[in-house]
Write a protein that holds these residues in place. Structure first.
Motif, PDB file in Angstrom:
ATOM      1  N   TYR A  87       0.834  -1.197   0.000  1.00  0.00           N
ATOM      2  CA  TYR A  87       0.000   0.000   0.000  1.00  0.00           C
ATOM      3  C   TYR A  87       0.871   1.249   0.000  1.00  0.00           C
ATOM      4  N   ARG A  88       0.279   2.319  -0.496  1.00  0.00           N
ATOM      5  CA  ARG A  88       0.866   3.654  -0.348  1.00  0.00           C
ATOM      6  C   ARG A  88      -0.037   4.476   0.561  1.00  0.00           C
ATOM      7  N   GLN A 100       3.205  11.954   1.261  1.00  0.00           N
ATOM      8  CA  GLN A 100       3.249  10.504   1.241  1.00  0.00           C
ATOM      9  C   GLN A 100       4.085  10.017   2.413  1.00  0.00           C
ATOM     10  N   TYR A 101       3.791   8.806   2.851  1.00  0.00           N
ATOM     11  CA  TYR A 101       4.541   8.227   3.963  1.00  0.00           C
ATOM     12  C   TYR A 101       6.013   8.066   3.581  1.00  0.00           C
ATOM     13  N   VAL A 124       3.413   4.913  12.836  1.00  0.00           N
ATOM     14  CA  VAL A 124       3.432   5.562  11.518  1.00  0.00           C
ATOM     15  C   VAL A 124       3.189   7.061  11.717  1.00  0.00           C
ATOM     16  N   GLU A 125       4.133   7.881  11.295  1.00  0.00           N
ATOM     17  CA  GLU A 125       4.028   9.320  11.520  1.00  0.00           C
ATOM     18  C   GLU A 125       3.990  10.096  10.206  1.00  0.00           C
ATOM     19  N   ALA A 482      13.677   6.699   0.447  1.00  0.00           N
ATOM     20  CA  ALA A 482      12.911   7.643  -0.397  1.00  0.00           C
ATOM     21  C   ALA A 482      13.781   8.727  -1.006  1.00  0.00           C
ATOM     22  N   VAL A 483      14.994   8.389  -1.415  1.00  0.00           N
ATOM     23  CA  VAL A 483      15.827   9.351  -2.134  1.00  0.00           C
ATOM     24  C   VAL A 483      15.693   9.106  -3.633  1.00  0.00           C
ATOM     25  N   THR A 484      16.033  10.108  -4.413  1.00  0.00           N
ATOM     26  CA  THR A 484      15.913  10.045  -5.868  1.00  0.00           C
ATOM     27  C   THR A 484      17.202   9.521  -6.479  1.00  0.00           C
ATOM     28  N   VAL A 485      17.079   8.464  -7.268  1.00  0.00           N
ATOM     29  CA  VAL A 485      18.221   7.860  -7.952  1.00  0.00           C
ATOM     30  C   VAL A 485      18.084   8.153  -9.439  1.00  0.00           C
TER      31      VAL A 485
END
Length: 572
Positions: A87-88, A100-101, A124-125, A482-485
């Motif tokens: 899930y997202r 987004q989480y 979950v925060e 969650a970093v951009t590659v």
């Protein structure tokens, strides 16, 4: 910037109440799991600026099913009865930016959650960032309010390595000259004001000239950028902090001398069927429009001025400010469209006698060959022609579908420069090569500006390599989530072709996968924060050139790399 979309939210009055699953439309839901296999998620929502809990925040979960909940007075929420799976999670609240989480910034990507059977996940925060506001007044040269001024909030983006302003948000001034723009993410923005008349045209104070008399002096409100300049190069960006509310951002618009631009469009394409021919129509089609677009690559869409072409083929722009423009004439006849473009420079005198000739289209045909045996089913391909040059406002032709023998054809294509794309490419299929005779279309595009059509040979590879890896946070020595590659080609001829770039995001373990990579030489980078497309800019890459990991990719041979995250601000 892309905005995060919530596909389905089911708000609940109380977070303690059970939630209900809703199957995705047009997709059969799997049989329900037994009660002992259902999952629970618990968490809390905070204001990122104050740290205080947020009441009435909406939480949505989207996957095989969709669920929702609302945070209580302590910011807490609970979602129960969840089917196991991926899930997202998204959180929204009035006055705050969506998140987004696990996202590292409001507009950043999050990570999906994988729930095992019977799992109860707590802690979950979400920390939601208040949105920003810019407000002020639009005034004329005497300080009086100006109504119906279009205000555009612009943000710098990148298109094939070139910076370009793009409209992010906007509004209009009211009868008091007031405007207010909300929902603004943190970042740097340019503010632009355009005074338009009731029909959407720029306001004009000049009069048409009388036959035999000199033309009257004309003035017009020029597009104005904060803090009150008419040249985008002299504009000052507004740096918005999280939740910042900037009041009193006023702009005073002043009038400048403008001139007329006149000319003729000759349309040599076949005219459409009409009930009767109009007198003096000749080669001229009446369904032709012209527009003037500023030639400065920083200027965003929406800055163009348009005019109609009269039945005799003539057109006139009554009030144009000095500057460099592209004059574009375009037909409008259903799915068929033809266009012509003429660069012009406008000074302090009227410009007359311009001529644009719209020529007939050409034929582009081709064949798609699948190179090798594939375990993936071969789809029915669709070929698209898109503009090669960013910012040109021509509408692309309709996509062409392949026949049973994988042949395709475009009829009556406007002779311009195109990028050729093929879809869908499922599984390990990838676009291996496109050639028109000896020309490499995949790298250089399909250039039809010299006239004549083209015959394309498209090759689809069946064993596209993929790149996997892990990103480490250099500060914590932990996996970077969650970093951009970004995968960046190293061959010079590929650096300005978006097809050869790939992007991905790390998961909750800091892992990433990049699929359907064209064989070649690359470097892979991982950024904590990066504006989308900034990696096309060589100047942006220079300070971090050594931070990328080199990788050589061959068909059928997967590759793996280990990366260190580039901290926020590096390369800026």
């Amino acid at each position: 910037m892309c905005r995060l979309a919530v596909l389905l939210v089911i708000p609940l009055a109380l977070s303690a109440q059970p939630t209900f699953a809703v199957g995705q439309p047009n997709r059969p839901a799997p049989p329900p799991s037994p009660p002992q296999d259902l999952c629970i998620i618990e968490g809390q929502v905070f204001d990122a600026s104050t740290g205080q809990p947020l009441r009435k925040a909406s939480i949505s979960m989207n996957g095989v099913h969709s669920y929702g909940a609302t945070s209580d007075a302590a910011g807490k929420f609970s979602v129960s009865g969840i089917e196991p799976g991926q899930y997202r999670l998204n959180a929204t609240h009035t006055g705050f930016l969506n998140a987004q989480y696990n996202a590292r910034r409001p507009d950043g990507p999050g990570t999906p959650l994988e729930l095992a059977r019977g799992q109860k996940m707590s802690g979950v925060e979400f920390r939601l960032t208040p949105h920003g506001v810019i407000a002020g007044r639009m005034l004329d040269e005497d300080g009086d309010p100006l109504q119906n001024v279009q205000i555009m909030l612009l943000r710098m983006t990148y298109a094939r390595g070139r910076k370009q302003l793009q409209q992010y948000n906007g509004g209009n001034s009211n009868d008091l000259g007031e405007y207010r723009i909300s929902g603004i993410q943190p970042g740097k923005y340019y503010l632009c004001a355009i005074h338009r008349g009731p029909l959407g045209t720029f306001m004009v104070d000049g009069n048409y000239s009388v036959d035999g008399a000199p033309p009257a002096q004309q003035e017009d409100y020029a597009p104005t950028y904060y803090p009150g300049v008419t040249d985008i190069a002299a504009a000052v960006p507004v740096d918005m902090k999280p939740g910042q509310q900037l009041q009193g951002i006023n702009l005073k618009l002043t009038k400048i001398h403008t001139v007329r631009v006149k000319g003729t469009v000759i349309n040599t394409t076949a005219p459409p069927a009409v009930p009767e021919q109009l007198p003096g129509r000749g080669n001229i089609r009446i369904n032709v429009n012209v527009q003037l677009e500023p030639r400065n690559p920083l200027n965003p869409n929406g800055m163009a001025q348009g005019a109609s072409v009269r039945p005799d083929g003539t057109f006139e722009f009554p009030s144009i400010a000095p500057g460099s423009y592209n004059l574009i004439a375009m037909t409008n006849n259903g799915n068929l469209r033809h266009a012509a473009m003429l660069p012009i420079d406008v000074g302090n005198a009227n410009v007359e006698g311009l001529t644009l000739t719209i020529n007939p289209g050409v034929t582009v045909s081709g064949h798609i060959r699948v190179d090798g045996e594939s375990t993936d089913p071969i789809p029915s391909f669709q070929v698209r022609l898109n503009s090669w040059t960013p910012g040109i406002a021509f509408n692309p032709p309709q996509p062409a579908k392949t026949d049973a023998a994988n042949n395709f054809s475009f009829d009556d294509v406007n002779p311009e420069h195109f990028e050729v794309n093929v879809a869908p490419l499922p599984g390990t299929l990838y676009l291996k090569s496109i050639r028109a005779g000896n020309a490499d279309v995949l790298t250089n595009g399909l250039d039809l500006t010299g006239g004549g059509g083209a015959s394309l040979e498209v090759v689809i590879g069946v064993n596209a390599p993929q790149i996997t890896g892990t990103v480490q946070n250099p500060t914590t020595q932990q996996p970077a989530i969650a970093v951009t590659v970004v995968l960046i080609p190293q061959e010079k001829e590929r650096r300005e072709v978006s097809l050869f770039y790939r992007t991905s995001n790390t998961d909750m373990s800091g892992n990433f996968t990049i699929t359907r990579v064209n064989p070649g030489e690359y470097k892979v980078y991982a950024w904590d924060e990066v504006e989308f497309g900034a990696w096309f800019d060589p100047d942006f890459l220079k300070p971090v050139e050594s931070k990328g990991a080199a990788v050589s990719v061959r068909e059928g041979s997967p590759a793996s790399v280990q990366l260190t995250m580039i901290p926020a601000g590096a390369g800026n």
